[in-house]
Design a protein around this motif. Structure first.
Motif, PDB file in Angstrom:
ATOM      1  N   ASP A   6      51.677  52.047  40.244  1.00 17.95           N
ATOM      2  CA  ASP A   6      51.859  51.322  41.505  1.00 17.95           C
ATOM      3  C   ASP A   6      51.492  49.843  41.411  1.00 17.95           C
ATOM      4  OD1 ASP A   6      52.726  53.549  43.000  1.00 17.95           O
ATOM      5  OD2 ASP A   6      50.664  54.243  43.226  1.00 17.95           O
ATOM      6  N   ARG A   7      51.244  49.348  40.196  1.00 17.88           N
ATOM      7  CA  ARG A   7      50.814  47.955  40.067  1.00 17.88           C
ATOM      8  C   ARG A   7      51.843  46.980  40.606  1.00 17.88           C
ATOM      9  NH1 ARG A   7      48.427  48.629  33.984  1.00 17.88           N
ATOM     10  NH2 ARG A   7      46.402  49.547  34.562  1.00 17.88           N
ATOM     11  N   ASP A   8      53.129  47.287  40.406  1.00 17.70           N
ATOM     12  CA  ASP A   8      54.161  46.359  40.854  1.00 17.70           C
ATOM     13  C   ASP A   8      54.161  46.212  42.372  1.00 17.70           C
ATOM     14  OD1 ASP A   8      55.014  49.029  41.129  1.00 17.70           O
ATOM     15  OD2 ASP A   8      57.133  48.493  40.926  1.00 17.70           O
ATOM     16  N   ILE A   9      54.097  47.313  43.085  1.00 18.10           N
ATOM     17  CA  ILE A   9      54.161  47.225  44.544  1.00 18.10           C
ATOM     18  C   ILE A   9      52.838  46.725  45.118  1.00 18.10           C
ATOM     19  CG2 ILE A   9      53.521  49.648  45.017  1.00 18.10           C
ATOM     20  CD1 ILE A   9      55.728  49.491  47.254  1.00 18.10           C
ATOM     21  N   VAL A  10      51.714  47.064  44.486  1.00 14.81           N
ATOM     22  CA  VAL A  10      50.432  46.510  44.942  1.00 14.81           C
ATOM     23  C   VAL A  10      50.436  44.996  44.776  1.00 14.81           C
ATOM     24  CG1 VAL A  10      47.955  46.409  44.473  1.00 14.81           C
ATOM     25  CG2 VAL A  10      49.106  48.619  44.603  1.00 14.81           C
ATOM     26  N   ASP A  11      50.964  44.501  43.666  1.00 12.87           N
ATOM     27  CA  ASP A  11      51.081  43.054  43.476  1.00 12.87           C
ATOM     28  C   ASP A  11      51.932  42.421  44.569  1.00 12.87           C
ATOM     29  OD1 ASP A  11      49.487  42.915  41.241  1.00 12.87           O
ATOM     30  OD2 ASP A  11      51.025  42.045  39.946  1.00 12.87           O
ATOM     31  N   GLU A  12      53.028  43.077  44.918  1.00 13.27           N
ATOM     32  CA  GLU A  12      53.903  42.530  45.960  1.00 13.27           C
ATOM     33  C   GLU A  12      53.198  42.531  47.313  1.00 13.27           C
ATOM     34  OE1 GLU A  12      57.117  40.600  47.512  1.00 13.27           O
ATOM     35  OE2 GLU A  12      56.581  40.958  45.411  1.00 13.27           O
ATOM     36  N   ILE A  13      52.434  43.565  47.604  1.00  8.78           N
ATOM     37  CA  ILE A  13      51.639  43.603  48.838  1.00  8.78           C
ATOM     38  C   ILE A  13      50.653  42.441  48.861  1.00  8.78           C
ATOM     39  CG2 ILE A  13      49.789  44.873  50.006  1.00  8.78           C
ATOM     40  CD1 ILE A  13      51.285  47.468  49.155  1.00  8.78           C
ATOM     41  N   LEU A  14      49.929  42.237  47.774  1.00  8.94           N
ATOM     42  CA  LEU A  14      48.923  41.179  47.722  1.00  8.94           C
ATOM     43  C   LEU A  14      49.566  39.801  47.825  1.00  8.94           C
ATOM     44  CD1 LEU A  14      46.596  42.604  44.923  1.00  8.94           C
ATOM     45  CD2 LEU A  14      46.265  42.731  47.407  1.00  8.94           C
ATOM     46  N   ARG A  15      50.659  39.582  47.121  1.00  9.82           N
ATOM     47  CA  ARG A  15      51.355  38.290  47.197  1.00  9.82           C
ATOM     48  C   ARG A  15      51.837  38.015  48.614  1.00  9.82           C
ATOM     49  NH1 ARG A  15      53.675  39.893  41.982  1.00  9.82           N
ATOM     50  NH2 ARG A  15      52.818  38.541  40.348  1.00  9.82           N
ATOM     51  N   THR A  16      52.353  39.041  49.264  1.00  6.40           N
ATOM     52  CA  THR A  16      52.864  38.869  50.627  1.00  6.40           C
ATOM     53  C   THR A  16      51.731  38.532  51.585  1.00  6.40           C
ATOM     54  OG1 THR A  16      54.657  40.424  50.154  1.00  6.40           O
ATOM     55  CG2 THR A  16      54.211  39.949  52.472  1.00  6.40           C
ATOM     56  N   LEU A  17      50.611  39.220  51.469  1.00  6.49           N
ATOM     57  CA  LEU A  17      49.455  38.921  52.313  1.00  6.49           C
ATOM     58  C   LEU A  17      48.983  37.482  52.101  1.00  6.49           C
ATOM     59  CD1 LEU A  17      47.441  42.228  51.861  1.00  6.49           C
ATOM     60  CD2 LEU A  17      48.353  41.384  54.036  1.00  6.49           C
ATOM     61  N   ILE A  18      48.860  37.065  50.853  1.00  4.86           N
ATOM     62  CA  ILE A  18      48.398  35.715  50.550  1.00  4.86           C
ATOM     63  C   ILE A  18      49.370  34.677  51.103  1.00  4.86           C
ATOM     64  CG2 ILE A  18      47.971  34.083  48.665  1.00  4.86           C
ATOM     65  CD1 ILE A  18      46.986  36.598  47.047  1.00  4.86           C
ATOM     66  N   ALA A  19      50.669  34.897  50.920  1.00  2.00           N
ATOM     67  CA  ALA A  19      51.675  33.949  51.410  1.00  2.00           C
ATOM     68  C   ALA A  19      51.648  33.823  52.921  1.00  2.00           C
ATOM     69  CB  ALA A  19      53.068  34.386  50.939  1.00  2.00           C
ATOM     70  N   ARG A  20      51.259  34.896  53.612  1.00  2.00           N
ATOM     71  CA  ARG A  20      51.219  34.888  55.068  1.00  2.00           C
ATOM     72  C   ARG A  20      49.848  34.492  55.621  1.00  2.00           C
ATOM     73  NH1 ARG A  20      54.990  38.205  58.127  1.00  2.00           N
ATOM     74  NH2 ARG A  20      56.915  38.393  56.933  1.00  2.00           N
ATOM     75  N   GLY A  21      48.931  34.108  54.739  1.00  2.00           N
ATOM     76  CA  GLY A  21      47.612  33.687  55.177  1.00  2.00           C
ATOM     77  C   GLY A  21      46.725  34.820  55.654  1.00  2.00           C
TER      78      GLY A  21
END
Length: 276
Positions: A172-187
């Motif tokens: 699940d590393r790929d989707i966890v990374d996408e979750i984290l990137r999305t959260l960071i991008a949205r502040g």
């Protein structure tokens, strides 16, 4: 020492019977100087539970704040259940009151609460976790009405015992990374939720791998919460948290003032005293 607990429940949540004063006193006795109640509101929950009575909740927390004003600082927040099929109700809940802090969490996936065995019927451990992460990512992309995403990876607590050893987090590393990137991008931030200790994981949610990856990707907003529903759960394993966060690359953790992040040093140098 961690002096703030930003994920806490009391009797206004369906799954707690503890008066807010009792929770707050328990925290104060453990050296916590500031707390934020985040009782559950899950619009669309199928049984009608986890629907928060805002007026009673605000009054109850205000009464506790007044009674304990010389012992501990108390804030009124919300743990808002996110799901893609009730957007109007979820956004209305976020606007309903002058919340000081909002945790967004995924407690329902495809109409099922993964706490219960029905969710896991016909799913391997990895299939159940993957679907939860897919739903989480959709929720994060859909909603901007929260400040921190709650207990990422908490679903590992509820993988059926006969499948728990089969779970491979690396898948699940790929989707966890996408979750984290999305959260960071949205502040948005995440939390270090020590409820994982209460559930027998021997670690917080998320674990150090995800905390480290969040920091590597540039994440800085990180609250600390016990997810306590009873006095014995408050500030659970908070003494372990500083070492975990330092190992993950953090020098600070986060509190909120009127839904805006404020950073506190892990060194406890008093530069950003949470009680001020």
């Amino acid at each position: 020492m961690i002096q703030t607990d930003y994920h806490l429940h009391c009797r206004f949540s369906t799954d707690s019977e503890t008066p807010p004063e009792e929770q707050a006193l328990s925290e104060a006795r453990k050296g916590i100087r500031e707390i934020c109640f985040t009782d559950h509101d899950d619009p669309g929950y199928s049984t009608g539970e986890f629907q928060l009575d805002y007026q009673s909740y605000f009054k109850g927390i205000a009464d506790a704040r007044e009674a304990l004003k010389d012992r501990i600082r108390i804030h009124t927040g919300l743990e808002l259940g996110l799901r893609p099929d009730f957007p109007a109700e979820i956004r209305a809940a976020a606007r309903a009151c002058p919340w000081e802090f909002i945790i967004g969490s995924t407690h329902v996936v495809d109409g099922y609460d993964p706490y219960y065995p029905e969710y896991w019927i016909g799913k391997t451990a990895n299939e159940g976790m993957r679907r939860y992460y897919e739903y989480t990512l959709e929720n994060i992309r859909t909603y901007d009405c929260f400040d921190v995403y709650g207990h990422l990876d908490y679903l590992v607590r509820y993988i059926p015992a006969d499948r728990r050893a089969d779970y491979d987090p690396s898948a699940d590393r790929d989707i966890v990374d996408e979750i984290l990137r999305t959260l960071i991008a949205r502040g948005k931030g995440i939390e270090c939720n020590t409820g994982g200790y209460r559930c027998g994981l021997g670690r917080p949610n998320p674990g150090i791998e995800i905390l480290t990856r969040y920091r590597e990707l540039g994440g800085t907003i990180l609250t600390i919460g016990s997810d306590g529903h009873r006095p014995e759960h408050t500030a659970l394993h908070f003494s372990d948290v500083p070492a975990i966060l330092r190992a993950a690359g953090f020098k600070e953790y986060t509190i909120f003032r009127d839904r805006k992040p404020v950073w506190i040093s892990l060194d406890g140098d008093g530069a950003n005293n949470p009680a001020e």
